[in-house]
Enzyme design. Structure first.
Site, PDB file in Angstrom:
ATOM      1  N   ARG A 288      -3.989   7.486  -0.519  1.00 27.00           N
ATOM      2  CA  ARG A 288      -4.550   6.890   0.697  1.00 27.00           C
ATOM      3  C   ARG A 288      -4.390   7.816   1.908  1.00 27.00           C
ATOM      4  O   ARG A 288      -3.353   8.476   2.053  1.00 27.00           O
ATOM      5  CB  ARG A 288      -3.895   5.527   0.978  1.00 27.00           C
ATOM      6  CG  ARG A 288      -2.453   5.621   1.479  1.00 27.00           C
ATOM      7  CD  ARG A 288      -1.771   4.284   1.659  1.00 27.00           C
ATOM      8  NE  ARG A 288      -2.127   3.591   2.868  1.00 27.00           N
ATOM      9  CZ  ARG A 288      -1.250   2.863   3.603  1.00 27.00           C
ATOM     10  NH1 ARG A 288       0.015   2.747   3.227  1.00 27.00           N
ATOM     11  NH2 ARG A 288      -1.654   2.247   4.672  1.00 27.00           N
TER      12      ARG A 288
ATOM     13  N   ARG B 173      -0.443  -0.912  15.778  1.00 28.01           N
ATOM     14  CA  ARG B 173       0.710  -0.345  15.048  1.00 28.01           C
ATOM     15  C   ARG B 173       1.910  -0.089  15.958  1.00 28.01           C
ATOM     16  O   ARG B 173       3.013   0.203  15.502  1.00 28.01           O
ATOM     17  CB  ARG B 173       0.322   0.968  14.362  1.00 28.01           C
ATOM     18  CG  ARG B 173      -0.677   0.769  13.255  1.00 28.01           C
ATOM     19  CD  ARG B 173      -0.894   2.044  12.461  1.00 28.01           C
ATOM     20  NE  ARG B 173      -2.202   2.035  11.849  1.00 28.01           N
ATOM     21  CZ  ARG B 173      -2.477   1.459  10.680  1.00 28.01           C
ATOM     22  NH1 ARG B 173      -1.542   0.866   9.988  1.00 28.01           N
ATOM     23  NH2 ARG B 173      -3.709   1.472  10.207  1.00 28.01           N
TER      24      ARG B 173
ATOM     25  N   HIS C  52       8.982   4.439   8.945  1.00 27.66           N
ATOM     26  CA  HIS C  52       7.535   4.623   8.772  1.00 27.66           C
ATOM     27  C   HIS C  52       7.264   6.096   8.549  1.00 27.66           C
ATOM     28  O   HIS C  52       7.830   6.947   9.266  1.00 27.66           O
ATOM     29  CB  HIS C  52       6.771   4.134  10.010  1.00 27.66           C
ATOM     30  CG  HIS C  52       6.958   2.679  10.234  1.00 27.66           C
ATOM     31  ND1 HIS C  52       6.356   1.743   9.433  1.00 27.66           N
ATOM     32  CD2 HIS C  52       7.732   2.004  11.099  1.00 27.66           C
ATOM     33  CE1 HIS C  52       6.762   0.547   9.812  1.00 27.66           C
ATOM     34  NE2 HIS C  52       7.596   0.670  10.821  1.00 27.66           N
ATOM     35  N   LEU C  53       6.418   6.377   7.588  1.00 29.79           N
ATOM     36  CA  LEU C  53       6.056   7.773   7.304  1.00 29.79           C
ATOM     37  C   LEU C  53       5.355   8.382   8.514  1.00 29.79           C
ATOM     38  O   LEU C  53       5.653   9.506   8.923  1.00 29.79           O
ATOM     39  CB  LEU C  53       5.122   7.827   6.090  1.00 29.79           C
ATOM     40  CG  LEU C  53       5.730   7.376   4.742  1.00 29.79           C
ATOM     41  CD1 LEU C  53       4.628   7.115   3.727  1.00 29.79           C
ATOM     42  CD2 LEU C  53       6.701   8.430   4.220  1.00 29.79           C
ATOM     43  N   SER C  54       4.433   7.620   9.074  1.00 30.81           N
ATOM     44  CA  SER C  54       3.645   8.138  10.197  1.00 30.81           C
ATOM     45  C   SER C  54       4.298   7.745  11.520  1.00 30.81           C
ATOM     46  O   SER C  54       5.137   6.837  11.558  1.00 30.81           O
ATOM     47  CB  SER C  54       2.233   7.559  10.132  1.00 30.81           C
ATOM     48  OG  SER C  54       2.271   6.147  10.324  1.00 30.81           O
TER      49      SER C  54
ATOM     50  N   ASP D 203      12.778 -12.667   9.853  1.00 28.98           N
ATOM     51  CA  ASP D 203      13.807 -13.697   9.641  1.00 28.98           C
ATOM     52  C   ASP D 203      14.675 -13.379   8.422  1.00 28.98           C
ATOM     53  O   ASP D 203      15.886 -13.617   8.448  1.00 28.98           O
ATOM     54  CB  ASP D 203      13.157 -15.079   9.447  1.00 28.98           C
ATOM     55  CG  ASP D 203      12.649 -15.663  10.753  1.00 28.98           C
ATOM     56  OD1 ASP D 203      12.919 -15.077  11.822  1.00 28.98           O
ATOM     57  OD2 ASP D 203      11.974 -16.716  10.710  1.00 28.98           O
TER      58      ASP D 203
ATOM     59  N   HIS E 143       3.842  -5.298  11.484  1.00 30.62           N
ATOM     60  CA  HIS E 143       3.184  -5.678  12.731  1.00 30.62           C
ATOM     61  C   HIS E 143       2.991  -7.184  12.890  1.00 30.62           C
ATOM     62  O   HIS E 143       2.598  -7.624  13.959  1.00 30.62           O
ATOM     63  CB  HIS E 143       1.846  -4.930  12.830  1.00 30.62           C
ATOM     64  CG  HIS E 143       1.979  -3.461  12.487  1.00 30.62           C
ATOM     65  ND1 HIS E 143       2.799  -2.618  13.192  1.00 30.62           N
ATOM     66  CD2 HIS E 143       1.456  -2.711  11.459  1.00 30.62           C
ATOM     67  CE1 HIS E 143       2.754  -1.406  12.643  1.00 30.62           C
ATOM     68  NE2 HIS E 143       1.946  -1.436  11.593  1.00 30.62           N
TER      69      HIS E 143
ATOM     70  N   TYR F 230      -0.667  10.239   5.708  1.00 26.86           N
ATOM     71  CA  TYR F 230       0.532   9.984   4.892  1.00 26.86           C
ATOM     72  C   TYR F 230       0.931  11.148   3.981  1.00 26.86           C
ATOM     73  O   TYR F 230       1.955  11.066   3.303  1.00 26.86           O
ATOM     74  CB  TYR F 230       0.331   8.714   4.064  1.00 26.86           C
ATOM     75  CG  TYR F 230       0.100   7.486   4.931  1.00 26.86           C
ATOM     76  CD1 TYR F 230       1.090   7.027   5.790  1.00 26.86           C
ATOM     77  CD2 TYR F 230      -1.115   6.804   4.907  1.00 26.86           C
ATOM     78  CE1 TYR F 230       0.887   5.919   6.602  1.00 26.86           C
ATOM     79  CE2 TYR F 230      -1.329   5.687   5.711  1.00 26.86           C
ATOM     80  CZ  TYR F 230      -0.331   5.262   6.557  1.00 26.86           C
ATOM     81  OH  TYR F 230      -0.531   4.165   7.357  1.00 26.86           O
TER      82      TYR F 230
ATOM     83  N   ASN G 286      10.448   0.005   4.651  1.00 26.02           N
ATOM     84  CA  ASN G 286       9.161   0.333   5.252  1.00 26.02           C
ATOM     85  C   ASN G 286       8.264  -0.853   4.913  1.00 26.02           C
ATOM     86  O   ASN G 286       7.745  -0.945   3.797  1.00 26.02           O
ATOM     87  CB  ASN G 286       8.596   1.637   4.672  1.00 26.02           C
ATOM     88  CG  ASN G 286       7.265   2.003   5.314  1.00 26.02           C
ATOM     89  OD1 ASN G 286       6.641   1.183   5.987  1.00 26.02           O
ATOM     90  ND2 ASN G 286       6.830   3.236   5.109  1.00 26.02           N
TER      91      ASN G 286
ATOM     92  N   GLU H 161      14.528   0.501   9.706  1.00 27.57           N
ATOM     93  CA  GLU H 161      13.082   0.479   9.443  1.00 27.57           C
ATOM     94  C   GLU H 161      12.555   1.923   9.440  1.00 27.57           C
ATOM     95  O   GLU H 161      12.926   2.714  10.307  1.00 27.57           O
ATOM     96  CB  GLU H 161      12.380  -0.331  10.539  1.00 27.57           C
ATOM     97  CG  GLU H 161      10.873  -0.410  10.346  1.00 27.57           C
ATOM     98  CD  GLU H 161      10.241  -1.461  11.250  1.00 27.57           C
ATOM     99  OE1 GLU H 161      10.649  -2.636  11.167  1.00 27.57           O
ATOM    100  OE2 GLU H 161       9.340  -1.096  12.030  1.00 27.57           O
TER     101      GLU H 161
ATOM    102  N   ASN I 111       0.793  -1.240   0.000  1.00 25.12           N
ATOM    103  CA  ASN I 111       0.000   0.000   0.000  1.00 25.12           C
ATOM    104  C   ASN I 111       0.823   1.287   0.000  1.00 25.12           C
ATOM    105  O   ASN I 111       0.261   2.374  -0.065  1.00 25.12           O
ATOM    106  CB  ASN I 111      -0.992   0.010   1.179  1.00 25.12           C
ATOM    107  CG  ASN I 111      -1.971  -1.126   1.082  1.00 25.12           C
ATOM    108  OD1 ASN I 111      -2.623  -1.301   0.043  1.00 25.12           O
ATOM    109  ND2 ASN I 111      -2.079  -1.939   2.121  1.00 25.12           N
TER     110      ASN I 111
HETATM  111  C1  DQA Z   1       3.308   2.648   7.663  1.00 18.19           C
HETATM  112  C2  DQA Z   1       2.612   2.361   8.991  1.00 18.19           C
HETATM  113  C3  DQA Z   1       1.918   1.009   8.958  1.00 18.19           C
HETATM  114  O1  DQA Z   1       1.251   0.765  10.192  1.00 18.19           O
HETATM  115  C4  DQA Z   1       0.892   0.968   7.850  1.00 18.19           C
HETATM  116  O2  DQA Z   1       0.306  -0.313   7.767  1.00 18.19           O
HETATM  117  C5  DQA Z   1       1.442   1.390   6.529  1.00 18.19           C
HETATM  118  C6  DQA Z   1       2.343   2.537   6.491  1.00 18.19           C
HETATM  119  C7  DQA Z   1       3.942   4.060   7.621  1.00 18.19           C
HETATM  120  O3  DQA Z   1       4.784   4.285   6.760  1.00 18.19           O
HETATM  121  O4  DQA Z   1       3.574   4.922   8.416  1.00 18.19           O
HETATM  122  O5  DQA Z   1       1.092   0.857   5.480  1.00 18.19           O
HETATM  123  O6  DQA Z   1       4.359   1.707   7.486  1.00 18.19           O
END
Ligand code: DQA
Length: 146
Positions: free
Chosen positions: A17, A111, A100-102, A87, A80, A22, A74, A98, A10
Site C-alpha cells: 500500500r 490524521r 505511526h510509520l508516517s 478506553d 483517529h 509507508y 499502531n 503509540e 491495513n
Molecule cells: C498509520 C497512519 C494512519 O493515519 C493510517 O490510517 C494508517 C497507518 C501510520 O502508521 O502511519 O493506516 O497509522
C-alpha cells in the site's frame, strides 16, 4: 520486559500500500526487525495484527491478564476515531506507546488528531519501522524511572 506490539487495520498491507508513504519493506520484514531488535535488547516480544477493532481490544485486555510490562500500538486509522481503543488502553494500566510509520502531522487534517494517544504515555511518528524500536527504548526508560 514482556512487550506486546499491536498493529491495526491495513498495516498488514505495508510494502504493497502507498509505498511512497509507508515504504517498500513488507509487513513481515518489519515484524522480523521488531522481533530481532527486541530480542537483542533482552525483551520478549509478542506481535499481533488485526483489521478488526474488537480483536485489538481483546488483545489489549489479554495483555493485562497475561501481565505484559508494555504495549506498543499502531492503531492505523482507528487512531483517529476509536474511543473504544482509547478506553481499552486506559482500562488496563500498562505503559503504552503509540507508533505511526508516517508523520501523521504532515498529512491530511483528519490524521492530525489521535483519540488514542491521550491514553498512551507518548507517541512516535514519522520514523518508519524505527518508530517501533524507539518505542521499545521509551518503555525501557519509563521502567527505569519508576
Ligand atoms: C498509520 C497512519 C494512519 O493515519 C493510517 O490510517 C494508517 C497507518 C501510520 O502508521 O502511519 O493506516 O497509522
Amino acid at each position: 520486559m514482556k512487550v506486546m506490539v499491536i498493529n491495526g487495520p491495513n498495516l498488514n498491507m505495508v510494502g504493497v500500500r502507498e509505498k511512497g508513504i509507508y515504504g517498500t519493506k513488507s509487513f513481515e520484514d518489519i515484524c522480523e526487525y521488531i522481533r530481532e531488535e527486541g530480542k537483542k535488547r533482552g525483551h520478549e516480544i509478542t506481535l499481533f495484527q488485526s483489521n478488526c477493532e474488537g480483536e485489538i481490544i481483546d488483545e489489549l485486555q489479554k495483555a493485562y491478564f497475561e501481565n505484559y510490562d508494555g504495549i506498543i500500538i499502531n492503531p492505523g486509522a482507528y487512531t483517529h476515531y476509536s474511543y473504544a481503543i482509547h478506553d481499552a488502553i486506559k482500562g488496563i494500566n500498562i505503559d503504552t506507546v503509540e507508533v505511526h510509520l508516517s508523520n501523521v502531522h504532515a498529512r491530511e487534517d483528519f490524521r492530525k488528531k489521535s483519540v488514542t494517544a491521550p491514553a498512551c504515555i507518548g507517541q512516535m511518528c514519522g520514523f518508519g519501522e524505527d518508530g517501533y524500536i524507539l518505542a521499545i527504548k521509551a518503555l525501557e526508560l519509563k521502567k527505569m524511572s519508576k
